[in-house]
Design a protein around this motif. Sequence first.
Motif, PDB file in Angstrom:
ATOM      1  N   MET A  82       0.871  -1.106   0.029  1.00  0.00           N
ATOM      2  CA  MET A  82      -0.149  -0.019  -0.122  1.00  0.00           C
ATOM      3  C   MET A  82       0.804   1.131  -0.264  1.00  0.00           C
ATOM      4  SD  MET A  82      -3.321   1.010   0.950  1.00  0.00           S
ATOM      5  CE  MET A  82      -4.146   2.711   1.452  1.00  0.00           C
ATOM      6  N   ILE A  88      -2.267   6.813  -4.190  1.00  0.00           N
ATOM      7  CA  ILE A  88      -3.504   6.982  -3.274  1.00  0.00           C
ATOM      8  C   ILE A  88      -4.354   7.690  -4.069  1.00  0.00           C
ATOM      9  CG2 ILE A  88      -4.604   7.357  -1.132  1.00  0.00           C
ATOM     10  CD1 ILE A  88      -2.173   6.794   0.213  1.00  0.00           C
ATOM     11  N   ALA A 113      -4.167   2.748  -4.946  1.00  0.00           N
ATOM     12  CA  ALA A 113      -4.694   2.273  -3.859  1.00  0.00           C
ATOM     13  C   ALA A 113      -5.976   3.228  -3.795  1.00  0.00           C
ATOM     14  CB  ALA A 113      -3.875   2.442  -2.532  1.00  0.00           C
ATOM     15  N   ARG A 127      -8.575   5.228  -1.570  1.00  0.00           N
ATOM     16  CA  ARG A 127      -9.138   5.665  -0.240  1.00  0.00           C
ATOM     17  C   ARG A 127     -10.456   6.558  -0.450  1.00  0.00           C
ATOM     18  NH1 ARG A 127      -5.480  10.822   1.816  1.00  0.00           N
ATOM     19  NH2 ARG A 127      -4.032   9.264   2.478  1.00  0.00           N
ATOM     20  N   VAL A 167     -18.459   6.014   7.762  1.00  0.00           N
ATOM     21  CA  VAL A 167     -17.513   5.267   7.531  1.00  0.00           C
ATOM     22  C   VAL A 167     -18.281   3.665   8.029  1.00  0.00           C
ATOM     23  CG1 VAL A 167     -15.457   6.648   7.814  1.00  0.00           C
ATOM     24  CG2 VAL A 167     -16.658   5.722   9.894  1.00  0.00           C
ATOM     25  N   ARG A 198     -18.322  -0.458   4.654  1.00  0.00           N
ATOM     26  CA  ARG A 198     -17.636  -1.615   5.264  1.00  0.00           C
ATOM     27  C   ARG A 198     -17.171  -2.737   4.195  1.00  0.00           C
ATOM     28  NH1 ARG A 198     -21.472  -1.718   9.519  1.00  0.00           N
ATOM     29  NH2 ARG A 198     -22.266  -3.670   8.760  1.00  0.00           N
ATOM     30  N   ALA A 218     -14.025  -1.417   2.637  1.00  0.00           N
ATOM     31  CA  ALA A 218     -12.918  -1.831   3.380  1.00  0.00           C
ATOM     32  C   ALA A 218     -12.317  -3.308   3.285  1.00  0.00           C
ATOM     33  CB  ALA A 218     -13.206  -1.292   5.044  1.00  0.00           C
ATOM     34  N   GLY A 229     -10.447  -4.119   0.607  1.00  0.00           N
ATOM     35  CA  GLY A 229      -9.034  -3.445   0.637  1.00  0.00           C
ATOM     36  C   GLY A 229      -8.998  -1.961   0.290  1.00  0.00           C
ATOM     37  N   ALA A 230      -9.904  -1.321   0.621  1.00  0.00           N
ATOM     38  CA  ALA A 230     -10.077   0.260   0.491  1.00  0.00           C
ATOM     39  C   ALA A 230      -9.631   0.580   1.782  1.00  0.00           C
ATOM     40  CB  ALA A 230     -11.239   0.740  -0.131  1.00  0.00           C
ATOM     41  N   GLU A 231      -8.822   2.033   1.868  1.00  0.00           N
ATOM     42  CA  GLU A 231      -8.939   2.640   3.181  1.00  0.00           C
ATOM     43  C   GLU A 231     -10.141   3.490   3.121  1.00  0.00           C
ATOM     44  OE1 GLU A 231      -6.224   6.535   4.691  1.00  0.00           O
ATOM     45  OE2 GLU A 231      -5.973   5.902   2.869  1.00  0.00           O
ATOM     46  N   VAL A 232     -10.789   3.664   4.191  1.00  0.00           N
ATOM     47  CA  VAL A 232     -12.117   4.082   4.372  1.00  0.00           C
ATOM     48  C   VAL A 232     -11.992   5.611   5.436  1.00  0.00           C
ATOM     49  CG1 VAL A 232     -14.653   4.272   4.898  1.00  0.00           C
ATOM     50  CG2 VAL A 232     -13.425   2.255   3.659  1.00  0.00           C
ATOM     51  N   VAL A 233     -12.306   6.589   4.833  1.00  0.00           N
ATOM     52  CA  VAL A 233     -12.063   7.754   5.618  1.00  0.00           C
ATOM     53  C   VAL A 233     -13.474   8.920   5.592  1.00  0.00           C
ATOM     54  CG1 VAL A 233      -9.600   8.181   5.078  1.00  0.00           C
ATOM     55  CG2 VAL A 233     -11.216   9.573   3.925  1.00  0.00           C
TER      56      VAL A 233
END
Length: 241
Positions: free
Chosen positions: A1, A6, A33, A35, A41, A47, A50, A53-57
């Motif tokens: 990652m 990103i 990647a 985000r 969230v 969910r 996530a 494989g995602a970054e969740v912000v």
Amino acid sequence: MADKKIIAIMGATGAQGGGLARAILADPNGGFAVRAVTRYVNSEKARALAQAGAEVVGADIDDADSLKMAFRGAYGAFCVTFFWDHFAVEREMAEARSMADEAKHAGLQHVIWSTLEDTRKWVPLTDNRMPTLQGKYKVPHFDGKGESDRVFTEGGVPTTCLLTSFYWDNFIHFGMGPKPGPDGKLAITLPMGEKKLPGIAAEDIGKCAYGIFKKGREFIGKTVGIAGEHLTGSQMAAGFS
Ligand SMILES: NC(=O)c1ccc[n+]([C@@H]2O[C@H](COP(=O)([O-])OP(=O)(O)OC[C@H]3O[C@@H](n4cnc5c(N)ncnc54)[C@H](OP(=O)(O)O)[C@@H]3O)[C@@H](O)[C@H]2O)c1
């Protein structure tokens, strides 16, 4: 990652951003990647991203500080506004400006701005073939996006303007599907005569956006129009049949 580029994706739980997120996640060796930016969230869709494989912000397009955090450290961003959530052109334009400002501030290297044509370039306000709405617009959800192109391009943000088109999915999810007439025959009503409508599967918008991110610099400063097909009403009816 850590060595991947990103992409902060606005609307990642929605149609356009979701398509982009899924396209990137389906290509683990592609060098990018996800985000995923969302207000919620813990929602089911967040969910699922996530899990994939995602970054969740968490961020809200109307909260500049949260956008700052969402864009920080990213290589690029997919910027889209959400007209149908509020129907307010000025608000949509302020949201576009805020994303452009924060993209500049974060030093993003590539932004894709999901836009539509400013129809007033073809049908000026003086042209009474179409009514003028809210005193300033011919097609509010198009014109505000088109007018906002320049907050990205003139603001010095390395941008590709992505001109999207009508989602074919509107015939399923947007109440525009075929309805039975008095004779029982199914029909769709669109005021387009024998003209062609450019349309696309919403999921394909994100796939195209991913292709543009992969090409990188080649597309910065360009406007790219996308459609899956250009169809007349008769051709759509034939497709439905
Ligand atoms: N329908 C069409 O034919 C068509 C064609 C071309 C362009 N468009 C344009 O597409 C845009 C909508 O994109 P879409 O269809 O991908 O969206 P969508 O599927 O309706 O999903 C809405 C997305 O907006 C996010 N969102 C809403 N309010 C937000 C806020 N205040 N802050 C951050 N995120 C917010 C939601 O995220 P959370 O709920 O997770 O926060 C969700 O991901 C509209 O501007 C529309 O004009 C539509």
